[in-house]
Design an enzyme around this catalytic site. Structure first.
Site, PDB file in Angstrom:
ATOM      1  N   HIS A 102       0.798  -1.179   0.149  1.00  0.00           N
ATOM      2  CA  HIS A 102      -0.128  -0.014  -0.196  1.00  0.00           C
ATOM      3  C   HIS A 102       1.057   1.203  -0.076  1.00  0.00           C
ATOM      4  O   HIS A 102       1.709   1.365   0.986  1.00  0.00           O
ATOM      5  CB  HIS A 102      -0.871  -0.023   1.053  1.00  0.00           C
ATOM      6  CG  HIS A 102      -1.772   1.098   1.114  1.00  0.00           C
ATOM      7  ND1 HIS A 102      -3.187   1.096   0.675  1.00  0.00           N
ATOM      8  CD2 HIS A 102      -1.691   2.457   1.713  1.00  0.00           C
ATOM      9  CE1 HIS A 102      -3.495   2.385   0.768  1.00  0.00           C
ATOM     10  NE2 HIS A 102      -2.813   3.127   1.268  1.00  0.00           N
ATOM     11  N   CYS A 103       0.888   1.966  -1.101  1.00  0.00           N
ATOM     12  CA  CYS A 103       1.764   3.145  -1.148  1.00  0.00           C
ATOM     13  C   CYS A 103       0.962   4.511  -0.335  1.00  0.00           C
ATOM     14  O   CYS A 103      -0.078   4.856  -1.221  1.00  0.00           O
ATOM     15  CB  CYS A 103       1.777   3.608  -2.736  1.00  0.00           C
ATOM     16  SG  CYS A 103       3.153   4.820  -2.766  1.00  0.00           S
ATOM     17  N   PRO A 104       1.619   4.842   0.474  1.00  0.00           N
ATOM     18  CA  PRO A 104       0.851   6.026   1.041  1.00  0.00           C
ATOM     19  C   PRO A 104       1.205   7.317   0.247  1.00  0.00           C
ATOM     20  O   PRO A 104       0.103   8.276   0.519  1.00  0.00           O
ATOM     21  CB  PRO A 104       1.556   6.619   2.513  1.00  0.00           C
ATOM     22  CG  PRO A 104       3.042   5.622   2.365  1.00  0.00           C
ATOM     23  CD  PRO A 104       2.794   4.500   1.312  1.00  0.00           C
ATOM     24  N   ASN A 164      -1.577   6.949  -2.147  1.00  0.00           N
ATOM     25  CA  ASN A 164      -2.767   6.904  -1.350  1.00  0.00           C
ATOM     26  C   ASN A 164      -3.846   5.677  -1.887  1.00  0.00           C
ATOM     27  O   ASN A 164      -4.815   5.692  -2.044  1.00  0.00           O
ATOM     28  CB  ASN A 164      -3.804   7.916  -1.274  1.00  0.00           C
ATOM     29  CG  ASN A 164      -4.706   7.979  -0.105  1.00  0.00           C
ATOM     30  OD1 ASN A 164      -4.688   7.262   0.898  1.00  0.00           O
ATOM     31  ND2 ASN A 164      -5.758   8.561  -0.409  1.00  0.00           N
ATOM     32  N   ASN A 165      -3.009   4.622  -2.417  1.00  0.00           N
ATOM     33  CA  ASN A 165      -3.516   3.604  -3.245  1.00  0.00           C
ATOM     34  C   ASN A 165      -2.959   2.199  -3.074  1.00  0.00           C
ATOM     35  O   ASN A 165      -1.672   2.549  -2.942  1.00  0.00           O
ATOM     36  CB  ASN A 165      -3.876   3.897  -4.681  1.00  0.00           C
ATOM     37  CG  ASN A 165      -4.922   3.090  -5.454  1.00  0.00           C
ATOM     38  OD1 ASN A 165      -5.543   2.175  -4.794  1.00  0.00           O
ATOM     39  ND2 ASN A 165      -4.701   3.192  -6.623  1.00  0.00           N
TER      40      ASN A 165
END
Ligand SMILES: [Zn+2]
Ligand SMILES: [Zn+2]
Length: 296
Positions: free
Chosen positions: A119-121, A124-125
């Site tokens: 999950h890539c902060p 945001n996805n």
């Protein structure tokens, strides 16, 4: 009569005590007030330091529901849910739904993600089956852009840095406001680009290593654990999604023919990845290659 008096006197005494207490607090000496303030400040600091998001009610509910999850997992298998066209390996305990191979549940997106990488902060996805190539391309070309910018602006950076160093000399230099802003902007630009090139470059290299091995960031941990477990039993772990370094890249980038290196890798392309993310049969040309190797 005596009983009624005591009934009235009780609350009155309590109110009086409270008023006295409030009055005492107002009149308390500054040293005591300072100590009370420090005690409260210390309590806030301690709570901040010892705060644990895993100690929340969500975790407690999850832990309490673990037997229910186990029941759902086993009962659903017993009833035969999951024995359909979708190749499932387990049941998602959160979604209570069959989960195919390489799929993982993202607790932030609150859904199961096909071939979940992480999950890539920043985005945001989740990075998964359908956007993994875009994510890698973004990291790779962004790194290249930053390296180009840092390298190209090296001489300008040196000049600007040398000029800034003369600002506090006597007599002061006669730079205009616009020139000073340009110097500072150039120094800022170079430091920003170099930092991003280093940080994003490291991330890109790490993802390139994972792609070469045919595994995702999550699978890296799972496979390492499995490798150690089998090693202890004297057996060798084999990653079923590793088709060899070059073939892994071809599958990842969607390169079926030689022309695709230009049209699908160097130029922007919106082609879909191999497979639907549910079943993981190798592409026909990979299967043909492995069959010919077996025949030899
Ligand atoms: Zn799920
Ligand atoms: Zn996510």
């Amino acid at each position: 009569m005596r009983g009624q008096r005591s009934l009235l006197l009780g609350p009155a005494r309590l109110c009086l005590r409270l008023l006295l207490l409030l009055g005492y607090r107002r009149r308390c000496p500054p040293l005591f007030q300072g100590l009370v303030q420090r005690w409260r400040y210390g309590k806030v600091c301690l709570h901040s330091l010892l705060y644990n998001s895993f100690g929340g009610s969500d975790t407690a509910v999850d832990a309490a529901f673990e037997p229910v999850y186990w029941l759902v997992d086993n009962v659903i298998r017993w009833f035969g849910v999951g024995r359909n066209d979708i190749a499932t390996v387990s049941i998602c305990k959160k979604c209570i739904y069959p989960k195919s191979a390489r799929t993982h549940h993202c607790s932030i997106c609150n859904r199961c993600v096909l071939k979940m990488d992480h999950h890539c902060p920043w985005l945001n996805n989740c990075v998964g089956h359908y956007n993994h190539r875009y994510f890698f391309s973004f990291c790779f070309f962004m790194t290249l852009g930053c390296v180009y910018c840092s390298y190209g602006s090296w001489d300008l950076f040196r000049e600007a840095y040398a000029a800034i160093e003369t600002y506090h000399q006597t007599p002061p230099p006669t730079f205009s406001f616009r020139e000073r802003i340009t110097h500072k902007s150039l120094v800022y630009l170079w430091f920003l680009c170099s930092s991003v090139a280093l940080a994003l470059g490291a991330l890109t290299v790490w993802h390139a290593v994972l792609i070469s091995r045919g595994e995702t960031s999550i699978e890296r941990h799972i496979n390492r654990k499995e490798r150690r477990r089998l090693q202890a039993k004297g057996r060798v772990f084999r990653n079923p999604y590793n088709y060899g370094c070059l073939d892994n890249w071809k599958v990842f980038l969607g390169v079926d023919t030689g022309r695709h290196w230009l049209t699908r890798v160097l130029l922007p392309s919106s082609h879909l990845p191999h497979g639907n993310g549910m079943s993981w049969d190798p592409p026909p040309w990979v299967a043909a290659q492995s069959a010919s190797v077996m025949a030899v």
